[in-house]
Design a protein around this motif. Structure first.
Motif, PDB file in Angstrom:
ATOM      1  N   GLU A   1       0.662  -1.054   0.055  1.00 33.70           N
ATOM      2  CA  GLU A   1       0.066  -0.238  -0.028  1.00 33.70           C
ATOM      3  C   GLU A   1       0.800   1.224  -0.055  1.00 33.70           C
ATOM      4  OE1 GLU A   1      -3.172  -0.507  -0.492  1.00 33.70           O
ATOM      5  OE2 GLU A   1      -2.860  -2.468  -0.323  1.00 33.70           O
ATOM      6  N   LEU A   2       1.910   1.189   0.819  1.00 39.35           N
ATOM      7  CA  LEU A   2       2.853   2.334   0.628  1.00 39.35           C
ATOM      8  C   LEU A   2       3.570   2.695  -0.515  1.00 39.35           C
ATOM      9  CD1 LEU A   2       4.234   2.053   4.393  1.00 39.35           C
ATOM     10  CD2 LEU A   2       2.964   3.636   3.644  1.00 39.35           C
ATOM     11  N   GLN A   3       3.918   1.323  -1.157  1.00 40.75           N
ATOM     12  CA  GLN A   3       4.391   1.702  -2.463  1.00 40.75           C
ATOM     13  C   GLN A   3       3.420   2.376  -3.585  1.00 40.75           C
ATOM     14  OE1 GLN A   3       6.185  -2.228  -3.764  1.00 40.75           O
ATOM     15  NE2 GLN A   3       7.201  -2.326  -1.672  1.00 40.75           N
ATOM     16  N   ILE A   4       2.059   1.722  -3.461  1.00 39.61           N
ATOM     17  CA  ILE A   4       1.399   2.302  -4.282  1.00 39.61           C
ATOM     18  C   ILE A   4       1.214   3.789  -4.094  1.00 39.61           C
ATOM     19  CG2 ILE A   4      -1.162   2.456  -5.139  1.00 39.61           C
ATOM     20  CD1 ILE A   4      -1.051  -0.601  -4.428  1.00 39.61           C
ATOM     21  N   LEU A   5       1.138   4.322  -2.829  1.00 41.61           N
ATOM     22  CA  LEU A   5       1.188   5.710  -2.504  1.00 41.61           C
ATOM     23  C   LEU A   5       2.393   6.502  -2.941  1.00 41.61           C
ATOM     24  CD1 LEU A   5      -0.333   5.621   1.153  1.00 41.61           C
ATOM     25  CD2 LEU A   5      -1.530   6.228  -0.971  1.00 41.61           C
ATOM     26  N   ALA A   6       3.470   5.973  -2.937  1.00 39.54           N
ATOM     27  CA  ALA A   6       4.817   6.294  -3.443  1.00 39.54           C
ATOM     28  C   ALA A   6       4.450   6.545  -4.817  1.00 39.54           C
ATOM     29  CB  ALA A   6       5.937   5.505  -3.104  1.00 39.54           C
ATOM     30  N   PHE A   7       3.765   5.574  -5.628  1.00 41.23           N
ATOM     31  CA  PHE A   7       4.027   5.869  -7.113  1.00 41.23           C
ATOM     32  C   PHE A   7       3.116   7.311  -7.450  1.00 41.23           C
ATOM     33  CE2 PHE A   7       0.706   5.312 -10.437  1.00 41.23           C
ATOM     34  CZ  PHE A   7       1.519   5.469 -11.558  1.00 41.23           C
ATOM     35  N   HIS A   8       2.045   7.190  -6.541  1.00 42.89           N
ATOM     36  CA  HIS A   8       1.069   8.385  -6.756  1.00 42.89           C
ATOM     37  C   HIS A   8       1.648   9.779  -6.390  1.00 42.89           C
ATOM     38  CE1 HIS A   8      -2.431   6.023  -7.823  1.00 42.89           C
ATOM     39  NE2 HIS A   8      -2.370   5.364  -6.986  1.00 42.89           N
ATOM     40  N   GLU A   9       2.459   9.847  -5.344  1.00 43.16           N
ATOM     41  CA  GLU A   9       3.387  11.020  -4.966  1.00 43.16           C
ATOM     42  C   GLU A   9       4.315  11.277  -5.757  1.00 43.16           C
ATOM     43  OE1 GLU A   9       3.120  13.000  -2.203  1.00 43.16           O
ATOM     44  OE2 GLU A   9       1.283  11.930  -2.275  1.00 43.16           O
ATOM     45  N   GLN A  10       4.917  10.149  -6.510  1.00 42.01           N
ATOM     46  CA  GLN A  10       6.008  10.611  -7.497  1.00 42.01           C
ATOM     47  C   GLN A  10       5.007  11.094  -8.989  1.00 42.01           C
ATOM     48  OE1 GLN A  10       9.423   7.991  -8.856  1.00 42.01           O
ATOM     49  NE2 GLN A  10       8.049   7.232  -9.944  1.00 42.01           N
ATOM     50  N   ARG A  11       4.114  10.518  -9.231  1.00 43.06           N
ATOM     51  CA  ARG A  11       3.241  11.146 -10.342  1.00 43.06           C
ATOM     52  C   ARG A  11       2.928  12.552 -10.200  1.00 43.06           C
ATOM     53  NH1 ARG A  11      -2.501   8.510 -11.957  1.00 43.06           N
ATOM     54  NH2 ARG A  11      -2.883   9.240 -10.058  1.00 43.06           N
ATOM     55  N   LYS A  12       2.399  12.763  -9.011  1.00 46.28           N
ATOM     56  CA  LYS A  12       1.923  14.258  -8.738  1.00 46.28           C
ATOM     57  C   LYS A  12       2.981  15.225  -8.760  1.00 46.28           C
ATOM     58  CE  LYS A  12      -0.080  12.799  -4.832  1.00 46.28           C
ATOM     59  NZ  LYS A  12      -1.065  12.855  -3.696  1.00 46.28           N
ATOM     60  N   ALA A  13       4.375  14.950  -8.262  1.00 46.83           N
ATOM     61  CA  ALA A  13       5.456  15.510  -8.219  1.00 46.83           C
ATOM     62  C   ALA A  13       5.820  15.959  -9.720  1.00 46.83           C
ATOM     63  CB  ALA A  13       6.656  14.974  -7.430  1.00 46.83           C
ATOM     64  N   GLY A  14       5.749  15.021 -10.653  1.00 46.96           N
ATOM     65  CA  GLY A  14       6.032  14.999 -12.092  1.00 46.96           C
ATOM     66  C   GLY A  14       4.943  15.944 -12.797  1.00 46.96           C
ATOM     67  N   GLU A  15       3.642  15.816 -12.576  1.00 52.28           N
ATOM     68  CA  GLU A  15       2.804  16.744 -12.743  1.00 52.28           C
ATOM     69  C   GLU A  15       3.050  18.326 -12.478  1.00 52.28           C
ATOM     70  OE1 GLU A  15      -0.904  15.123 -11.605  1.00 52.28           O
ATOM     71  OE2 GLU A  15      -0.949  13.568 -13.076  1.00 52.28           O
ATOM     72  N   GLU A  16       3.481  18.396 -11.397  1.00 56.25           N
ATOM     73  CA  GLU A  16       3.667  19.660 -10.740  1.00 56.25           C
ATOM     74  C   GLU A  16       4.934  20.412 -11.444  1.00 56.25           C
ATOM     75  OE1 GLU A  16       4.102  19.478  -6.600  1.00 56.25           O
ATOM     76  OE2 GLU A  16       1.865  18.998  -6.199  1.00 56.25           O
ATOM     77  N   ALA A  17       5.820  19.527 -11.987  1.00 51.64           N
ATOM     78  CA  ALA A  17       7.153  19.868 -12.358  1.00 51.64           C
ATOM     79  C   ALA A  17       6.846  20.468 -13.844  1.00 51.64           C
ATOM     80  CB  ALA A  17       8.361  18.831 -12.460  1.00 51.64           C
TER      81      ALA A  17
END
Length: 262
Positions: free
Chosen positions: A207-223
């Motif tokens: 579950e934490l790995q899945i959340l990490a994936f979403h955090e990384q994706r959000k960071a990429g979208e913000e960038a």
């Protein structure tokens, strides 16, 4: 009160899809909160929002229960609580045995939400002889040598495994041989079980790995929105992509990811 050993829920025989069964506890939790606030009725839209699903899916799920609500009024909260509780088998007593009384096992034994949801921690079992007789949550820990007798004496059909991964399969085999037909597995390993035995897996790291994936994706979208190139690992071109196991999907051994009770 009836025990879980003599009465089995009828969801499979009635043809309710597994995905619907997985959402029934979400509806029940939302309905219980409404009941505690003395709310008499709820619309499908309000209940769907509280459960985190869309209203069309909720109405479809409830149609399997034979509950369609009343136009302009909605659903009767108390009746739905009873109806879903009955369908899930929560109107009877389910004795549960926890095997592996370390930090996690002890925490689960002390969790106060089991009793209100139809589950009774009937036995605590551990392989450490020094633990035998030690009270945890008011229950004396018993040794694994007596596992067969403990399961039989308490009419246990649901076992919870919180052992280290190396011991989990052996414990699982002994539980199944003793008559346990449903297992909640907290050990970070895949269990092999015979047909007719249900396994639900709780894996917090996934579950934490899945959340990490979403955090990384959000960071990429913000960038990208800021006109910056997303930060990538230096070896990204060489490393294969990591795939997280989707929540709630059966694996080859029948295990399914589960969530902790609220």
């Amino acid at each position: 009160m009836a025990t879980g050993r003599t009465h089995r829920p009828a969801t499979r025989s009635r043809g309710i899809p597994e995905a619907t069964v997985a959402r029934l506890p979400l509806y029940l939790r939302a309905l219980t909160a409404l009941s505690e606030r003395s709310v008499p009725t709820v619309s499908s839209e309000e209940l769907a929002a509280a459960a985190g699903v869309n209203s069309a899916k909720l109405r479809k799920d409830f149609s399997y229960l034979g509950s369609y609500g009343t136009r302009g009024v909605g659903y009767d909260v108390e009746y739905l609580v009873y109806q879903i509780s009955r369908e899930l088998g929560l109107t009877q007593d389910w004795p549960v045995a926890i095997v592996g009384i370390g930090n996690l096992g002890a925490a689960l034994a002390n969790y106060g939400g089991f009793a209100s949801r139809g589950f009774r921690v009937a036995a605590l079992i551990d392989a450490d002889p020094a633990m035998a007789g030690t009270p945890v949550a008011g229950i004396a820990v018993q040794h694994t040598d007596d596992l067969d007798r403990i399961i039989s004496d308490n009419g246990v059909s649901i076992g919870v495994i919180t052992t280290p991964p190396g011991a989990a399969q052996q414990v699982c085999d002994r539980l199944v041989a003793a008559g346990v037909t449903s297992i909640l597995n907290f050990a970070p390993t895949v269990l092999s079980v015979p047909e007719g035995v249900d396994v639900r897996k709780v894996d917090l790291s996934i579950e934490l790995q899945i959340l990490a994936f979403h955090e990384q994706r959000k960071a990429g979208e913000e960038a990208a929105a800021d006109g910056r190139a997303p930060v990538a690992d230096a070896d990204a071109d060489e490393a294969p992509p990591m795939r997280a196991t989707p929540t709630g999907r059966k694996g080859p051994d029948g295990d399914m990811t589960a969530v902790m009770p609220a």
